[in-house]
Design a protein around this motif. Structure first.
Motif, short mmCIF file in Angstrom:
data_model
loop_
_atom_site.label_atom_id
_atom_site.label_comp_id
_atom_site.label_asym_id
_atom_site.label_seq_id
_atom_site.Cartn_x
_atom_site.Cartn_y
_atom_site.Cartn_z
N SER A 271 0.86 -1.19 0.00
CA SER A 271 0.00 0.00 0.00
C SER A 271 0.89 1.24 0.00
O SER A 271 2.09 1.17 0.29
CB SER A 271 -0.93 0.00 1.21
OG SER A 271 -0.20 0.01 2.42
N ASP B 282 -4.77 2.60 -1.04
CA ASP B 282 -5.09 1.28 -0.51
C ASP B 282 -4.92 0.23 -1.62
O ASP B 282 -4.85 0.56 -2.81
CB ASP B 282 -6.54 1.23 0.00
CG ASP B 282 -6.81 2.28 1.07
OD1 ASP B 282 -5.89 2.58 1.85
OD2 ASP B 282 -7.95 2.81 1.11
N VAL B 283 -4.90 -1.04 -1.21
CA VAL B 283 -4.83 -2.15 -2.17
C VAL B 283 -6.15 -2.92 -2.10
O VAL B 283 -6.54 -3.41 -1.03
CB VAL B 283 -3.65 -3.08 -1.88
CG1 VAL B 283 -3.65 -4.26 -2.86
CG2 VAL B 283 -2.33 -2.32 -1.95
N ASP C 214 -5.42 4.44 -5.40
CA ASP C 214 -5.58 3.06 -4.95
C ASP C 214 -5.13 2.09 -6.04
O ASP C 214 -5.21 2.39 -7.24
CB ASP C 214 -7.04 2.77 -4.59
CG ASP C 214 -7.53 3.57 -3.39
OD1 ASP C 214 -6.69 3.92 -2.55
OD2 ASP C 214 -8.74 3.84 -3.31
N LYS D 286 -10.96 -4.52 0.29
CA LYS D 286 -9.68 -3.92 0.70
C LYS D 286 -8.84 -4.96 1.44
O LYS D 286 -9.30 -5.58 2.40
CB LYS D 286 -9.91 -2.72 1.60
CG LYS D 286 -8.62 -1.99 2.00
CD LYS D 286 -8.83 -0.99 3.11
CE LYS D 286 -9.68 0.18 2.67
NZ LYS D 286 -9.74 1.23 3.73
N SER E 173 -4.39 -1.25 3.80
CA SER E 173 -4.72 0.17 3.91
C SER E 173 -3.45 1.00 3.74
O SER E 173 -2.36 0.61 4.20
CB SER E 173 -5.34 0.48 5.27
OG SER E 173 -6.57 -0.20 5.43
N GLY E 174 -3.59 2.13 3.07
CA GLY E 174 -2.46 3.02 2.88
C GLY E 174 -2.07 3.73 4.16
O GLY E 174 -2.87 3.86 5.10
N GLY F 174 3.39 2.59 4.41
CA GLY F 174 2.32 1.70 3.99
C GLY F 174 2.56 0.28 4.48
O GLY F 174 3.59 -0.02 5.08
#
Length: 353
Positions: free
Chosen positions: A12, A43-44, A84, A115, A118-119, A146
């Motif tokens: 992230s 985010d990923v 993202d 998700k 999370s970033g 991240g």
């Protein structure tokens, strides 16, 4: 190329740094702090892509990163949030933590994106730290890093029925006859190198999906042959269909018992799945002694029935109720002459209900 298992690294985005800035304008003396906050990292996410049925897109690339957040700007301007990262996978993909082997998520029919990481949070600019005591803060926060994760993606095909059998017992011919699948068919072992899916139509009203995997050999649960690599593709099935070749040099009963043993070693849950048995290639038999012996040793009655279009040429066993210990049916068939195939479709459909 069919790929059903890959390992990748996902990251992230890092949060952007907060800005250290002071207001400087004409006629304004000693302007206060106006450093903005850094932007959050991206985010990923993972989402199902219905237009792909393999993980081949992940070949050749191991690292996937979301965008970092941008640093804060003067005049209380926040940095831009990182973009993202959305990774598309086929339905049936399971995400594992590659180190702990923990299941992180199982994608079946979800439509929304999920998700996974999370970033990092963006840091505060120096404007955030101004107060009555400290009116000229000359510091700001750095953004939080991240997250990163080493994951394994495994594709498990979503099907209602899974075919299980030794190589060259007629599984590919059977699925090509019952469904719209067009697998490679040849008179030698290990013709099937990748799983095949086919949709079986029931009079244009109902349908079910059947999966064919490469043949299983003795010791498959220990890594021998190709079958163990693809057994995961029948883990989601509701019903297993054992295909036993009565013309093979392998004894019919030995085939069945060995297949059950390999399934039990691979997965206890798969071993206790409801199942049926078809005795294939019966058109190559001179008499039904082999079939009678199979019924006798397993302890099931050998009877000839007329219902559901069953041929009277060979005996059949059908249970009144389903259970996990005993087969729902034992049915002699021939894909070449379509013997009892119509009855087989109805029996499978009844077993799925």
């Amino acid at each position: 190329m069919f790929v059903d298992c890959v390992e990748i690294f996902i990251f992230s985005g890092k949060g952007g740094e907060g800005a250290i800035s002071f207001r400087r304008e004409k006629f304004i003396i000693n302007g206060g702090p106006d450093g903005g906050d850094g932007g959050d990292g991206g985010d990923v996410y993972f989402v199902i892509d219905n237009n792909c049925d393999t993980l081949s897109n992940f070949r050749g690339k191991k690292h996937y990163r979301a965008e970092n957040g941008q640093p804060g700007q003067p005049k209380n301007c926040s940095g831009k949030r990182g973009m993202d990262l959305v990774i598309k996978v086929p339905a049936g993909t399971v995400i594992y933590d590659a180190l702990s082997n923990e299941v992180l998520y199982d994608f079946t029919t979800q439509k929304q994106k999920i998700k996974i990481l999370s970033g990092g949070k963006g840091g505060f600019g120096n404007a955030r730290f101004k107060n009555s005591v400290n009116q000229r803060p000359d510091y700001a926060q750095k953004g939080l890093p991240g997250q990163e994760l080493h994951i394994r993606l495994e594709l498990k095909l979503i099907a209602d029925v899974g075919l299980v059998g030794y190589p060259n017992v007629g599984k590919s011919t059977l699925i090509s006859t019952l469904s719209n699948a067009k697998p490679e068919i040849a008179n030698y072992e290990f013709t099937t190198l990748i799983p095949n899916l086919g949709v079986v139509d029931m009079d244009g009203i109902y349908s079910f999906v059947i999966a064919d995997i490469p043949g299983i050999i003795d010791g498959a649960s220990e890594g021998k042959g190709l079958g163990i690599e693809f057994l995961r593709h029948i883990e989601r099935t509701k019903f297993l269909l054992f295909v036993i070749d009565v013309t093979s040099y392998r004894n019919a009963l030995t085939q069945f018992q060995n297949l059950r043993t390999e399934l039990e070693r691979f997965s206890s849950d798969l071993y206790h799945r409801s199942y049926g048995i078809v005795l294939s290639k019966v058109d190559g038999l001179v008499n039904d002694d082999v079939i009678k012996e199979f019924f006798k040793v397993l302890g099931y009655g050998y009877q000839k029935e007329q219902k559901m279009g069953l041929s009277q040429d060979f005996g059949v066993y059908i249970k009144e109720e389903k259970d996990e210990k005993n087969p729902y049916f034992i049915l002699p068939i021939s894909s070449a002459t379509t013997l009892n195939l119509k009855a087989l479709k109805h029996l499978i459909f009844e077993a799925l209900r």
